[in-house]
Design an enzyme around this catalytic site. Structure first.
Site, PDB file in Angstrom:
ATOM      1  N   ARG A  94      12.108  -8.719  46.328  1.00 57.00           N
ATOM      2  CA  ARG A  94      11.391  -9.912  46.781  1.00 57.00           C
ATOM      3  C   ARG A  94      11.645 -10.080  48.273  1.00 57.00           C
ATOM      4  O   ARG A  94      12.782 -10.116  48.728  1.00 57.00           O
ATOM      5  CB  ARG A  94      11.890 -11.150  46.053  1.00 57.00           C
ATOM      6  CG  ARG A  94      11.226 -12.438  46.539  1.00 57.00           C
ATOM      7  CD  ARG A  94      12.053 -13.642  46.173  1.00 57.00           C
ATOM      8  NE  ARG A  94      11.432 -14.888  46.653  1.00 57.00           N
ATOM      9  CZ  ARG A  94      12.077 -16.029  46.804  1.00 57.00           C
ATOM     10  NH1 ARG A  94      13.374 -16.099  46.533  1.00 57.00           N
ATOM     11  NH2 ARG A  94      11.453 -17.104  47.237  1.00 57.00           N
ATOM     12  N   ASP A 151       6.298 -13.132  48.955  1.00 50.52           N
ATOM     13  CA  ASP A 151       5.961 -14.480  48.500  1.00 50.52           C
ATOM     14  C   ASP A 151       4.711 -15.024  49.168  1.00 50.52           C
ATOM     15  O   ASP A 151       4.049 -15.912  48.629  1.00 50.52           O
ATOM     16  CB  ASP A 151       7.135 -15.427  48.774  1.00 50.52           C
ATOM     17  CG  ASP A 151       8.001 -15.658  47.546  1.00 50.52           C
ATOM     18  OD1 ASP A 151       7.486 -15.525  46.429  1.00 50.52           O
ATOM     19  OD2 ASP A 151       9.189 -15.977  47.707  1.00 50.52           O
TER      20      ASP A 151
END
Length: 397
Positions: A94, A151
Site C-alpha cells: 500500500r 490510495d
C-alpha cells in the site's frame, strides 16, 4: 511442491499489516494468513491468524529485528513465509500517494520509488513509512517482484470539476488538485457491495471510512465521483489528531501573527488537532465515548456533526442516495457513532435498526428505511493482493 502465494504489506509509522493469499496460476486464491504488528517503538502488540490457528505472541525473529521499519518488515515477511511454508511469487504494498501519474498499480522500480519519495511532503505521516516497506523487502529478497497499490488511484477518474481547486490554472497544471485517499478501502467496498445487496438499488452510495484517519466517498455505480480529502490527507473530516477542513486563513494567521514556524504548523495540524485537540484528552473515539468530560462529548459531537454535514454534500454530488456503508475502525466497531450519524440523516429517510446496529450485523437499516445502511469490514489487503496478481501477470505477458 510448495503452494504459491502473494504477500501484501501495509507499513505505517507505528504498525505493519501483512497478509498472504494463495495463488492458483494467474488467479488469486483464498487468504492464508493475516497478521498485525502495532505499537512499534514501544511494547509491540502482535496478532496473527490463519486457517486453524492464531497467535498473539511476538515472534522471536521480529522481537530481535530492531526498530527500523525496513528491518521489521523483512523479519515479519520472512516469519510469514516460513510459518506457512509458501513459495511467495510477489509482494504488494500500500502506497498512500500516487500523485497524478499513477492511476493504477505498478511494478516497483528505482525510478518509480524515487518519484514517490518526492511526494512525501504531501503525505508526511504515511509515504516514507510505506516506501520503507518496499526497501525492507528489497533487502530481504532482491529479486522479488514488488507491486505498488495507491490510495489515490481510485479517485483519479473523478470528473475534472471534482478534482479542481479555485486556484490559478498554472498551479492546477503543476499538480495542486484534489487527490482523495483511502481508495483501496473504497475499491473493496465497490467490489463486494453488489453481492451484499442483490436486487437492491445501490447505484448512489456514500461510504464512510471512519478511523484514526477518516474520509467519505461518493460512489456512482461503483466509481468515485467525489470525496472529502484533497491534495493531502489533512482535509475533510476531523480525525484522531488531524484537523480536517480548515480555513486557509488560519494557517496564514499562525505563520504570521501567530509566530509559528512551518514545521510547528505542520506538527499542530497533523499531530495535535482533531479529536485530540478538541478534547485535550485523546484522539481515540473509544476513550472519548467512555469519558464523562464535557470536552470529550464536544469532540464526539463535532465528529458526528462534520460527518453528517459532509454526507449531505456528497448526496448533493450524487443527486440522491440509495446506500450508506460504514467501514474503518470506527465505522465497523462503534455502534454509537453509526447510530448518531444515522439519526441526524432521518430527513433522507435513513432509519436504523437499533438491535442490528448494536450487534454489528452487515445490514443495520430498518425494514422501512429508504436508504440501505451497511457495515462492511475494511479489506485493503484483498485489493492489494488482486492488483499484485494483475501486475505480476502483466509482467509475464
Amino acid at each position: 511442491m510448495k503452494r504459491q502465494g502473494v504477500l501484501t504489506v501495509n507499513t505505517g509509522s507505528s504498525s505493519i499489516k501483512l497478509s498472504v493469499h494463495g495463488l492458483e496460476g494467474n488467479r488469486l486464491g483464498e487468504r492464508l494468513l493475516r497478521a498485525d504488528l502495532s505499537r512499534i517503538g514501544g511494547d509491540m502488540d502482535f496478532a496473527a491468524s490463519w486457517p486453524g490457528g492464531e497467535t498473539h505472541d511476538v515472534p522471536r525473529r521480529i522481537a530481535e529485528a530492531g526498530r527500523k521499519s525496513e528491518q521489521l518488515v523483512a523479519a515479519f515477511a520472512q516469519w510469514a513465509s516460513e510459518r506457512l511454508d509458501v513459495d511467495l511469487r510477489a509482494v504488494g504494498h500500500r502506497i498512500v500517494h500516487g500523485g497524478r501519474r499513477f492511476a493504477g498499480p505498478v511494478r516497483a522500480s528505482d525510478e518509480v520509488v524515487s518519484e514517490l519519495q518526492a511526494l512525501s511532503p504531501l503525505a508526511p505521516s504515511h509515504q516514507p513509512a510505506n516506501l520503507s516497506g518496499v526497501a525492507g523487502i528489497s533487502g530481504l529478497w532482491p529479486d522479488m517482484p514488488q507491486s505498488l497499490s495507491f490510495d489515490t488511484a481510485f479517485h483519479r477518474r473523478q470528473p475534472d470539476v471534482a478534482q479542481r481547486y479555485a486556484l490559478p490554472r498554472r498551479l492546477t497544471e503543476e499538480g495542486i488538485v484534489r487527490f482523495g485517499f483511502h481508495g483501496l478501502s473504497y475499491a473493496h467496498i465497490a467490489d463486494v457491495l453488489p453481492g451484499l445487496l442483490p436486487g437492491h438499488d445501490h447505484g448512489r452510495t456514500v461510504v464512510a471510512h471512519l478511523g484514526s484517519g477518516a474520509s467519505l466517498c461518493a460512489l456512482l455505480d461503483g466509481k468515485s465521483v467525489a470525496t472529502t480529502m484533497g491534495l493531502t490527507a489533512l482535509d475533510g473530516l476531523p480525525m484522531a489528531t488531524r484537523c480536517g477542513d480548515l480555513d486557509p486563513g488560519v494557517v496564514l494567521h499562525l505563520l504570521g501573527e501567530g509566530g509559528y514556524s512551518l514545521k510547528e504548523v505542520s506538527h499542530l495540524l497533523y499531530k495535535q488537532s482533531g479529536l485530540l485537540g478538541v478534547s485535550g484528552l485523546s484522539g481515540d473515539i473509544r476513550d472519548l465515548l467512555a469519558s464523562d468530560a464535557p470536552e470529550a462529548a464536544e469532540a464526539v459531537s463535532l465528529f458526528v456533526y462534520r460527518t453528517v454535514r459532509e454526507i449531505g454534500s456528497l448526496v448533493a454530488a450524487l443527486h440522491g442516495l440509495d446506500t450508506i456503508v460504514f467501514t474503518g475502525g470506527i465505522g465497523e466497531n462503534s455502534a454509537v457513532i453509526r447510530r448518531d450519524v444515522c439519526r441526524e440523516l432521518d430527513w433522507l429517510g435513513v432509519v436504523i435498526d437499533d438491535a442490528a446496529n448494536e450487534e454489528g450485523r452487515t445490514i443495520v437499516s430498518a425494514s422501512g428505511s429508504s436508504v440501505q445502511v451497511l457495515v462492511i469490514p475494511a479489506d485493503e489487503e484483498a485489493v492489494i493482493a488482486r492488483e499484485t496478481v494483475e501486475v505480476l501477470s502483466a509482467s509475464k505477458a
